[in-house]
Design an enzyme around this catalytic site. Structure first.
Site, PDB file in Angstrom:
ATOM      1  N   GLN A 143      25.372  31.558   0.536  1.00 36.04           N
ATOM      2  CA  GLN A 143      25.371  30.306   1.309  1.00 36.04           C
ATOM      3  C   GLN A 143      24.724  29.160   0.526  1.00 36.04           C
ATOM      4  O   GLN A 143      24.867  28.000   0.918  1.00 36.04           O
ATOM      5  CB  GLN A 143      24.654  30.515   2.643  1.00 36.04           C
ATOM      6  CG  GLN A 143      23.176  30.806   2.527  1.00 36.04           C
ATOM      7  CD  GLN A 143      22.532  31.142   3.870  1.00 36.04           C
ATOM      8  OE1 GLN A 143      22.781  32.186   4.456  1.00 36.04           O
ATOM      9  NE2 GLN A 143      21.708  30.230   4.364  1.00 36.04           N
ATOM     10  N   CYS A 167      24.144  30.349   7.535  1.00 39.83           N
ATOM     11  CA  CYS A 167      24.221  31.795   7.793  1.00 39.83           C
ATOM     12  C   CYS A 167      25.011  32.087   9.061  1.00 39.83           C
ATOM     13  O   CYS A 167      25.776  33.063   9.113  1.00 39.83           O
ATOM     14  CB  CYS A 167      22.820  32.376   7.901  1.00 39.83           C
ATOM     15  SG  CYS A 167      21.798  31.592   9.156  1.00 39.83           S
ATOM     16  N   HIS A 201      17.820  33.857  11.555  1.00 34.40           N
ATOM     17  CA  HIS A 201      18.830  34.068  10.523  1.00 34.40           C
ATOM     18  C   HIS A 201      19.972  34.903  11.113  1.00 34.40           C
ATOM     19  O   HIS A 201      19.740  35.751  11.975  1.00 34.40           O
ATOM     20  CB  HIS A 201      18.180  34.783   9.337  1.00 34.40           C
ATOM     21  CG  HIS A 201      19.077  34.965   8.158  1.00 34.40           C
ATOM     22  ND1 HIS A 201      19.807  33.933   7.600  1.00 34.40           N
ATOM     23  CD2 HIS A 201      19.372  36.068   7.420  1.00 34.40           C
ATOM     24  CE1 HIS A 201      20.496  34.400   6.570  1.00 34.40           C
ATOM     25  NE2 HIS A 201      20.255  35.685   6.449  1.00 34.40           N
TER      26      HIS A 201
END
Lengths: 214, 81
Positions: free
Chosen positions: A19, A25, A162
């Site tokens: 990323q 994410c 995340h």
């Protein structure tokens, strides 16, 4: 349930992505689940455009962050077709949303199932086997220093920050674990993967888990 | 060797080098703590990687940008939809 299961063995998991310096994410996790579910359905494994979801999912904030469930909700509501990555490549920057006609090749989300599997990780294993790789959110603060092995400590639940893709599990050894694909490139962790102990909701892996229906 | 391995361009003794060096030292202290609970060959290992010269805040700000929307508690196989 089989003692171990890994969707990579069925060749339906795309390679690990990076990323870069963009908080995308959530988009990698959702698009990863879409790609795999599409391939499980009999199509050839094809990488889809993370950048399209990043730019166009207005309920999220592009590289500044987002939520897997909001992205899936947007994909379901709009029935937007996510086009191949080659047609809308990743730039690691939020950009202007490019529109494609509904006749354009792409993959649309019909529905999704999201659950909190805390205390029910065996049921989560069932969902993984039945539905395909799962988009999950985790607390990844300690992952800054992770090199490999099974995470069993230093990871909270309910403080998720995340998004990742759960692609398998293994309960054969002393410590059963989830096999998780991250989006920080192959130089991080174990070739881009991280292993998390099953049971105890380590890193909040079971807090908010989604399967995609195409 | 860290700068070489991870292609860092900041010059030795520059302001950025000093700052990154401090973050790197902090990381090695974290590694010692994180590895102290590891037991057995399968346990997670923590050490130097490409994030080792980032502060924890920089790491969070760059890479930990997902927000969590709560999902309903799983209560059985017939709850989809």
């Amino acid at each position: 349930l089989p003692a171990k299961f890994d969707w990579r063995d069925k060749a339906v998991v795309a390679p690990v992505q990076n990323q870069e310096a963009c908080g995308s994410c959530w988009a990698f996790s959702v698009v990863g689940a879409m790609q795999s579910t599409h391939a499980i359905g009999g199509s050839q494994l094809e990488q889809l455009s993370v950048q399209q979801v990043l730019d166009c999912s207005y309920k999220n904030e592009g590289c500044s962050g987002g939520s897997t469930l909001r992205a899936l909700s947007w994909l379901k509501q709009t029935r937007v077709k996510v086009v191949p990555r080659s047609e809308y490549p990743y730039k690691a920057k939020t950009g202007i949303c490019h529109f494609f006609s509904q006749s354009h090749d792409g993959v649309a989300v019909k529905n999704f199932i999201a659950h909190d599997f805390s205390g029910r990780e065996e049921a989560m294993m069932g969902q993984l086997v039945e539905r395909g790789p799962l988009a999950a959110i985790v607390d990844a603060v300690s992952w800054q220093d992770y090199l490999g092995g099974i995470i069993q400590h230093h990871c909270s639940s309910q403080w998720s920050n995340h998004a990742v893709l759960v692609v398998g599990y293994n309960t054969m050894g002393d410590v059963p674990y989830w096999i998780v694909q991250n989006s920080w490139g192959t130089t991080w962790g174990d070739e881009g993967y991280v292993y998390i102990k099953i049971g105890g909701n380590i890193c909040g892996i079971a807090d908010s888990v989604a399967a995609v229906l195409l | 060797s860290f700068r070489e391995q991870f292609h860092r361009r900041y010059e030795v003794n520059s302001e950025e080098f000093t700052r990154r060096h401090l973050y790197f030292q902090n990381a090695t202290e974290r590694h010692a703590y994180l590895n102290s609970l590891s037991a057995g060959p399968q346990s997670a290992k923590y050490g130097i990687n490409r994030f080792s010269d980032l502060s924890q805040k920089e790491f969070r700000d760059l890479y930990l940008r997902a927000s969590a929307d709560r999902a309903p508690l799983f209560s059985g196989l017939k709850t989809e939809g």
